[in-house]
Design an enzyme around this catalytic site. Structure first.
Site, mmCIF file in Angstrom:
data_model
loop_
_atom_site.group_PDB
_atom_site.id
_atom_site.type_symbol
_atom_site.label_atom_id
_atom_site.label_comp_id
_atom_site.label_asym_id
_atom_site.label_seq_id
_atom_site.Cartn_x
_atom_site.Cartn_y
_atom_site.Cartn_z
ATOM 1 N N HIS A 67 118.288 4.165 87.482
ATOM 2 C CA HIS A 67 119.277 3.462 86.415
ATOM 3 C C HIS A 67 118.729 2.156 85.651
ATOM 4 O O HIS A 67 119.115 1.118 85.664
ATOM 5 C CB HIS A 67 120.476 2.802 87.061
ATOM 6 C CG HIS A 67 121.724 2.978 86.448
ATOM 7 N ND1 HIS A 67 122.806 3.261 86.857
ATOM 8 C CD2 HIS A 67 122.093 2.688 85.115
ATOM 9 C CE1 HIS A 67 123.907 3.241 85.968
ATOM 10 N NE2 HIS A 67 123.223 2.834 84.659
ATOM 11 N N GLU A 116 124.800 7.147 93.474
ATOM 12 C CA GLU A 116 123.765 5.994 93.158
ATOM 13 C C GLU A 116 124.140 5.120 94.343
ATOM 14 O O GLU A 116 125.419 4.587 94.540
ATOM 15 C CB GLU A 116 123.981 5.484 91.898
ATOM 16 C CG GLU A 116 123.381 6.189 90.761
ATOM 17 C CD GLU A 116 123.224 5.679 89.483
ATOM 18 O OE1 GLU A 116 123.639 4.558 89.299
ATOM 19 O OE2 GLU A 116 123.194 6.180 88.383
#
Length: 529
Positions: free
Chosen positions: A280, A262
């Site tokens: 997220h 990420e």
């Protein structure tokens, strides 16, 4: 007046809390993204309030000459070097429960989305199409949901799923049968969950034990047509293997909020049919952001103004007066728990702690919290002394405390016994006059073992040649021994060795020891010293 820097986006109300409490605050929400500028100014501040954008590294902490506390608004502290902060004497706090409901609701929302193909249907309709027959979904009613991790967030998901009249299976090494019955789930092993569940959702941290818990091999054992939801941590699922299963139709859909890397600008799961992805967003609601921001402002203000410690990850929650006396005993309690936690691979039903002599006169709540945190850190490294007792209660683990007057040669000691369905495992320790914790008994065998960061525990039958084989094998493997302690129950019975090593012993070295055929058990252990 203490001074705090807020280097990530935080609620304005939280910023005002600092000011109302008498703490000077600089609100610079974009500074956390510029590590050079942050390093240049961090030395001015007593406190640092962050979310996930600011990376608190060892290098940054070198410049933090006045820093006393770091407050993370949220539960995850992957962006904070906690060992480096501890060495600097900087407390690291988080807000472990402020976004639990929000994250659980997101998992449920993702389950609905993938069951009914909502994102694709919405995009199609926005494009002026009317593809009613293309988007055939499935009901959640009467389906089987497999929940991997039945802790705080997992239990909320379970509650919501039962409200939808789903059947729920749960896999969690710390979930007792009594707790499973209480929350209305069927406790199963992982393989059974994989083979029976129509939907699977993850609610565990990323650890060595949970990394790739849904591996390529595990994916091959899934029930055909299953749908996978991950709103917990990236790295729990082999994304490439899952993508192949989706393309082949063995898995009907997936919904992911977290990814192995990420920010996720690319993934094997992107652009596949019936795969829902979000950036997220598990904790991204107005309520959750407000809750964790207000909580971290209150906690940091309390510490800076009064010395009170709450939700600390690297320090016990005790008063200033207690800390000077209890510090070494709290460390010992954590070491005892960590030993048993790393040695136990089955669900724990009870944790029994005996405090003898001087230990019995201390703050037993803090000592118990340190013991429980040590036990549970083996499977959940995010646990701390505040959240550990709550987590144990959620899993139905019974904690019992006994005290007694001085009953031996030591001024005081702590004995920990952990109970599972098949065995009891015990260890005892004390603090010597030098302030260093020692293990003094394991499996009822008296020893005197210094605690180091990297250790090796072995058990064998008390026969000639074992010690030599152990030393020679480790020597051949280039493993240097800093300290070596032996003990046995009686001649010819079980014997143990606990070794303090200069570096972690490798999997290959452990396998080599086992191949000698001389050891009933050989286990690598790690301790925070």
């Amino acid at each position: 007046m203490p001074k705090v820097l807020v280097s990530d986006k935080l609620s304005e109300t939280a910023v005002q809390i600092f000011r109302d409490r008498g703490v000077e605050v600089d609100y610079l929400p974009d500074l956390g993204k510029d590590k050079e500028k942050l390093a240049a100014v961090i030395g001015q501040y007593d406190g640092l309030a962050i979310r996930s954008a600011t990376k608190v590294t060892e290098k940054l902490l070198q410049n933090a000459t006045n820093l006393k506390v770091i407050g993370r608004a949220g539960i995850g502290v992957d962006n904070v070097d906690i060992p480096a902060a501890s060495k600097k004497g900087v407390i690291v706090m988080n807000t472990p429960f402020g976004n639990s409901v929000t994250t659980a609701e997101h998992a449920i929302a993702m389950m609905f989305a993938v069951a009914r193909q909502l994102p694709e249907a919405s995009a199609s309709t926005h494009a002026g199409k009317w593809e009613k027959n293309r988007f055939m979904g499935v009901e959640l009613f009467n389906k089987t949901l497999g929940v991997i991790g039945a802790g705080n967030i997992g239990s909320i998901v379970i509650d919501r799923a039962l409200g939808l009249h789903m059947k729920v299976l749960a896999y969690d090494p710390f979930l007792s049968p009594e707790r499973a019955k209480e929350i209305g789930v069927t406790k199963v092993e992982l393989d059974e969950l994989l083979g029976r569940a129509d939907f699977i959702t993850f609610h565990v941290p990323l650890t060595e034990k949970t990394k790739n818990i849904l591996s390529r091999e595990a994916i091959a054992r899934l029930k055909p047509g299953v749908r996978i939801i991950n709103c917990a941590r990236g790295g729990l699922v082999d994304e490439e293997a899952l993508a192949e299963a989706l393309k082949e139709g063995r898995v009907a859909g997936a919904a992911f909020d977290v990814f192995a890397v990420e920010p996720a600008t690319e993934s094997p799961l992107f652009n596949l049919p019936n795969v829902v992805v979000t950036p997220h967003l598990g904790a991204s609601t107005t309520e959750a952001q407000e809750n964790v921001a207000l909580q971290v402002a209150e906690q940091m203000s309390d510490y800076l103004l009064t010395g009170a410690v709450q939700n600390a990850l690297n320090m016990p929650s005790v008063t200033a007066e207690e800390a000077a006396v209890m510090g070494p005993w709290i460390k010992l309690a954590g070491h005892l728990g960590a030993f048993v936690g790393q040695m136990t691979d089955e669900p724990i039903k009870a944790i029994n702690v005996l405090y003898d002599g001087v230990a019995a006169t201390m703050n037993l709540n803090a000592l118990n919290a340190a013991v429980i945190a040590g036990v549970m850190k083996a499977t959940n490294p995010d646990v701390n002394m505040v959240s550990a007792p709550v987590m144990a209660k959620e899993r139905g683990v019974q904690v019992a405390t006994t005290t007694q007057d001085k009953a031996g040669v030591f001024e005081g000691y702590i004995k920990l016994t952990v109970v599972t369905d098949t065995r009891e495992r015990s260890i005892a320790g004390t603090v010597f006059s030098d302030g260093k914790p020692r293990f003094i008994q394991i499996r009822g065998i008296n020893i005197d073992a210094e605690v180091g960061q990297h250790m090796l525990y072995t058990r064998n039958k008390d026969v000639p040649g074992v010690i030599g084989a152990l030393g020679m094998t480790l020597g051949d493997l280039g493993v240097n021994i800093a300290n070596f302690t032996l003990g046995r129950s009686a001649q010819g019975n079980d014997a143990i060795a606990i070794l303090y090593l200069d570096e972690p012993i490798s999997d290959e070295a452990l396998a080599t020891l086992q191949k000698t055929g001389k050891f009933l058990q050989a286990r690598r252990l790690q301790f925070e010293v």
